[in-house]
Design a protein around this motif. Structure first.
Motif, short mmCIF file in Angstrom:
data_model
loop_
_atom_site.label_atom_id
_atom_site.label_comp_id
_atom_site.label_asym_id
_atom_site.label_seq_id
_atom_site.Cartn_x
_atom_site.Cartn_y
_atom_site.Cartn_z
N GLY A 55 0.81 -1.22 0.00
CA GLY A 55 0.00 0.00 0.00
C GLY A 55 0.84 1.26 0.00
N ASP A 56 1.88 1.29 0.84
CA ASP A 56 2.74 2.48 0.90
C ASP A 56 3.50 2.68 -0.41
N GLN A 58 2.50 1.77 -3.38
CA GLN A 58 1.55 2.21 -4.41
C GLN A 58 1.21 3.69 -4.26
N GLU A 59 1.28 4.21 -3.05
CA GLU A 59 1.05 5.65 -2.85
C GLU A 59 2.17 6.48 -3.48
N SER A 60 3.33 5.86 -3.69
CA SER A 60 4.48 6.60 -4.22
C SER A 60 4.53 6.61 -5.75
N ARG A 66 -0.61 2.72 -10.72
CA ARG A 66 -1.24 2.08 -9.55
C ARG A 66 -2.49 1.31 -9.98
#
Length: 125
Positions: A55-56, A58-60, A66
């Motif tokens: 999850g982290d 994919q936030e980047s 994504r």
């Protein structure tokens, strides 16, 4: 009738034409980690950390990438028989990262953002 042996050979051989050996996504990830950040003990990541790390990461990345990764990593479909743990989900995402040419980027991101002190004690920084 005299072509029957050739037809039989073709039917046996045909399914094998063009098949590549499956990629061991975890092995590719592990080799990348070993070459980039072995001292951070990434191999100690536990099943409980997988979801947060994915999850982290994919936030980047961009929303477009994504969304493509999420479509490819349809773990509800591919992992429907898994009852415990998140290893299937992890491997499904590793495969999606590889198929979008982001596995090396994900590996580098993990090496930069995750550090494990002991098995199961990993922090995302």
């Amino acid at each position: 009738m005299k072509n029957l042996p050739f037809i039989m050979i073709a039917l046996v051989a045909l399914p094998n034409i063009g098949l590549a050996r499956p990629v061991n996504n975890q092995g590719v990830f592990d080799r990348g980690v070993k070459s980039i950040c072995q001292s951070r003990h990434i191999k100690w990541i536990s099943d409980g950390d997988f979801d947060d790390i994915i999850g982290d990461y994919q936030e980047s990345i961009s929303p477009k990438i994504r969304n493509k990764i999420k479509r490819l990593a349809n773990y509800k479909r591919y992992c429907s028989s898994e009852q415990f743990g998140l290893e299937c989900e992890w491997d499904t995402y590793l495969s999606a990262f590889r198929n979008t040419n982001h596995l090396a980027d994900f590996t580098a991101w993990v090496c930069h953002h995750v550090k494990c002190r002991e098995p199961g004690d990993c922090k995302i920084q």
